[in-house]
Enzyme design. Structure first.
Site, PDB file in Angstrom:
ATOM      1  N   HIS A 109       0.426 -16.917 -10.649  1.00  0.00           N
ATOM      2  CA  HIS A 109      -0.855 -16.422 -11.201  1.00  0.00           C
ATOM      3  C   HIS A 109      -0.570 -15.854 -12.587  1.00  0.00           C
ATOM      4  CE1 HIS A 109      -4.845 -14.367 -10.493  1.00  0.00           C
ATOM      5  NE2 HIS A 109      -5.106 -15.307 -11.357  1.00  0.00           N
ATOM      6  N   HIS A 123       1.622 -14.314  -6.289  1.00  0.00           N
ATOM      7  CA  HIS A 123       1.382 -13.625  -7.419  1.00  0.00           C
ATOM      8  C   HIS A 123       1.848 -14.078  -8.762  1.00  0.00           C
ATOM      9  CE1 HIS A 123      -0.953 -10.578  -5.555  1.00  0.00           C
ATOM     10  NE2 HIS A 123      -0.103 -10.074  -4.464  1.00  0.00           N
ATOM     11  N   HIS A 169       3.928 -15.530  -0.462  1.00  0.00           N
ATOM     12  CA  HIS A 169       3.110 -14.525  -0.929  1.00  0.00           C
ATOM     13  C   HIS A 169       3.008 -13.823  -2.295  1.00  0.00           C
ATOM     14  CE1 HIS A 169      -0.055 -11.322  -0.178  1.00  0.00           C
ATOM     15  NE2 HIS A 169       0.757 -10.720  -1.161  1.00  0.00           N
ATOM     16  N   GLU A 170       4.623 -13.496  -2.528  1.00  0.00           N
ATOM     17  CA  GLU A 170       4.861 -12.944  -3.927  1.00  0.00           C
ATOM     18  C   GLU A 170       4.911 -13.978  -4.853  1.00  0.00           C
ATOM     19  OE1 GLU A 170       4.462  -9.951  -4.169  1.00  0.00           O
ATOM     20  OE2 GLU A 170       4.658  -9.475  -2.099  1.00  0.00           O
TER      21      GLU A 170
END
Length: 680
Positions: free
Chosen positions: A475, A472, A468-469
């Protein structure tokens, strides 16, 4: 220049920064930033995008880097001295930020630039449009006392958010229970050994259990001692509340924050703070969000009721728990999952060694996005923090091109804020001096540290958190946009920013991926396929209950910020939302709001719904990889390239919906989310 915060090095000197460096450095950079503003609004700087950016962004970027480094250390290496230095500088930084954001002269200059916006590139036009919107939201159109009050509100809110965060950290760090080994029956050996070592390090008998997740949750999930579970649960859900030490109580902090947010909204001419919060988001009104959440709750409720009925029946018949309580739920759920699917999280955990997980994660990124990840060197704040670089083939000189760099800080420790997050050191930017600044990110988790001489082992939930991290981080790091206001995560609507992070979680449920992530901590053997199949069968275990839990938090947050006067009825509102949504009521002493850092100290105020909103986007985006899966599974480089170019590379340079439609060819639907969660 002996002050490490004032150096213009590419990376912060985390190993040299001391509390005494903070005040002089920040004061100097604030002064330089004020001087840059005066120059930018003066007649010698033309009403030209590049000219204004060259003056303003250069100064503000230096301040951003230095203050970001101080804030990061405050989050991952808190000490009383650093906290005092950070807290002393915070009002000055907040005051200048709010003053610059509302400066009428600068706003006028941007208005003049906007008259010729058709000559700008699409990315710059979007950055300018965002800036104009943000001037209004920052009070640039207010006058006199209203403007002064608005700026004061920003300072007060920043101070209160910091206090909220400090209270949660202090309450978490301040609790310890020294259990006997008999009290820890059922708790996995690695968790018991860590607790024993923690107590021995303090010269105390027994096993030290704290409220940090890697210490707390194994007891709640596996510990058969019900009295101990109740003790720990009670301590956890009353953190930073009136039921604990008065100096850590967040009750008045929450009330005052809500009052100030509502006053800010009124000054800007909005009915509620939720209306203000949604202006830069995809959702258009609080009612739209409430309707979305209630629709999702309606769809999930039958599944949640079934989940709870099964859990209560199992607890009564198999565990001798006729009155299932909140502190029994993780334990009973784990036992039910083991009985139904014949595996435990602890069994699975032995296969996910951290080195193997990182190797597999990097392989996915390298395969789909045509980059390579290599270890790199940089000063770090703790020996367990690491540094990496991302490269792309085809540099102008034949050498690999540097794409970006990132820090990884994986383990929990005292003085480190709970949770997991990604933050930026700097963004990609074609600097006025003529060179391209590459993005740098910080990826922070709170996993159980490794035992001496052994690699760390991660639960499957830990692996999902790591992915998940990294979503980010990708991105932020893989952007091709050169305008700093809309490169990477900058300028992305807050309720779309979770799309890339939640998207990455899907890889953790693909066999062709998972088998590359695993090597048993003792034997080195990969995860057996039949064990993975049982995990997959259990993937949507209690998904109804989990969905309602997230809807409950989101609905509470939105109503709290959409209903003026809510600051005087926080507990009543909590109970109303639970009555509407939850199928399992926690005890009356539960004070979850008092440590709800996302909305009181983490930027998610009137925005927590974005996790579920973006989950719709991410589930639908993942559908493209399912549709193009072949012999190599979902790692389809062509689909990865389309996702990279449509979503990751464009950052915030266009509306998130446009990026989604560029990738999927249509608007998202909720169907994929419900299907992925077994609720279709």
């Amino acid at each position: 220049m002996t002050n490490p915060l004032l150096r213009v090095d590419a990376l912060p000197a985390f190993d040299e920064i001391l509390p005494e460096h903070v005040a002089p450095a920040i004061d100097a950079l604030l002064q330089a930033n004020d001087a840059a503003l005066e120059r930018a609004v003066g007649p010698e700087v033309a009403c030209d995008y590049d000219a204004v950016s060259a003056v303003l962004d250069t100064a503000s970027e230096r301040l951003h880097r230095a203050w970001g480094a101080v804030g990061h250390l405050n989050a991952v290496a808190d000490t009383p001295e650093l906290r005092a230095a950070y807290t002393a500088a915070l009002p000055k930084v907040s005051e200048q930020s709010s003053r610059h954001a509302a400066d009428e002269r600068l706003y006028a200059k941007y208005k003049a630039i906007a008259q010729h916006a058709d000559s700008l590139s699409p990315a710059r036009a979007k950055a300018l449009s965002n800036a104009m919107r943000d001037f209004v939201l920052a009070g640039a159109e207010l006058q006199g006392e209203a403007k002064q009050r608005f700026q004061r509100l920003q300072e007060l809110q920043a101070d209160l958010s910091q206090k909220f965060s400090e209270h949660v950290l202090d309450a978490t760090d301040g609790y310890a229970y020294y259990a006997s080994e008999d009290e820890l029956q059922g708790v996995p050996d690695d968790a018991k050994q860590a607790a024993l070592a923690a107590a021995q390090a303090e010269g105390k008998p027994g096993c030290k259990i704290t409220l940090h997740f890697p210490s707390y949750f194994p007891v709640m999930q596996y510990g058969s001692n019900r009295a101990l579970r109740e003790r720990l649960y009670t301590a956890n859900v009353t953190r930073a509340s009136e039921l604990g030490p008065a100096e850590q109580d967040n009750t008045e902090v929450m009330r005052e924050l809500l009052r100030l947010r509502q006053e800010e909204a009124a000054l800007l001419g909005y009915q509620s703070y939720a209306d203000v919060s949604l202006v830069p988001k995809m959702a258009t009104s609080p009612q739209q969000v409430l309707d979305f959440l209630r629709d999702l709750a309606r769809r999930a409720r039958p599944y949640a009721e079934k989940d709870l009925a099964e859990l209560r029946g199992f607890a009564r018949e198999q565990l001798g728990l006729p009155d299932l309580q909140a502190w029994d739920v993780p334990y009973a759920s784990e036992k039910l999952k083991e009985a139904r699917y014949a595996f435990s999280d602890q069994e699975v955990k032995q296969y996910f060694t951290e080195p193997k997980v990182l190797e597999g994660l990097f392989h996915i990124i390298e395969t789909l996005f045509e980059v390579s990840i290599r270890p790199d060197s940089a000063p770090v704040w703790h020996p367990s923090a690491r540094f990496f670089r991302i490269e792309r083939a085809g540099g102008s000189d034949g050498e690999p091109e540097l794409v970006g760099q990132f820090y990884l800080d994986p383990y929990a420790r005292p003085g480190k804020r709970p949770g997991a997050w990604m933050d930026d050191v700097c963004g990609r930017w074609a600097r006025p001096e003529g060179w391209l600044q590459k993005p740098v990110a910080q990826l922070v988790c709170n996993f159980t540290p490794p035992a001496p001489g052994r690699p760390a082992v991660l639960s499957h939930d830990d692996v999902t958190t790591l992915f998940h991290e990294f979503g980010h981080g990708l991105h932020h790091l893989l952007t091709r946009v050169d305008d700093i206001g809309v490169s990477g995560i900058s300028g992305v609507e807050w309720d779309a920013v979770e799309l890339p992070s939640q998207f990455m979680e899907n890889f953790c449920w693909e066999w062709d991926v998972v088998k590359r992530l695993t090597a048993h901590v003792d034997t080195g053997e990969p995860l057996p396929r039949e064990l993975f199949d049982r995990m997959l069968a259990a993937k949507n275990f209690q998904s109804g209950l989990q969905t309602l839990r997230q809807v409950e938090f989101s609905l509470f947050d939105m109503r709290l910020h959409a209903e003026p006067g809510s600051e005087d009825r926080i507990e009543a509102l909590t109970n109303e939302v639970r009555s509407e949504v939850s199928v399992f009521q926690p005890p009356a002493f539960n004070r979850f709001a008092h440590s709800f850092s996302h909305i009181f100290a983490g930027g998610y105020s009137a925005g927590y719904y974005s996790y579920k909103w973006a989950e719709v986007l991410s589930a639908d985006a993942w559908g493209a990889f399912e549709e193009t899966a072949g012999e190599s599974g979902v790692l389809n480089a062509q689909t990865g390239r389309r996702y990279l170019r449509s979503v990751l590379e464009v950052g915030g340079s266009r509306p998130a919906m446009d990026s989604f439609k560029a990738f999927r060819g249509r608007e998202p639907t909720i169907d994929a989310l419900l299907r992925h969660q077994g609720m279709s």
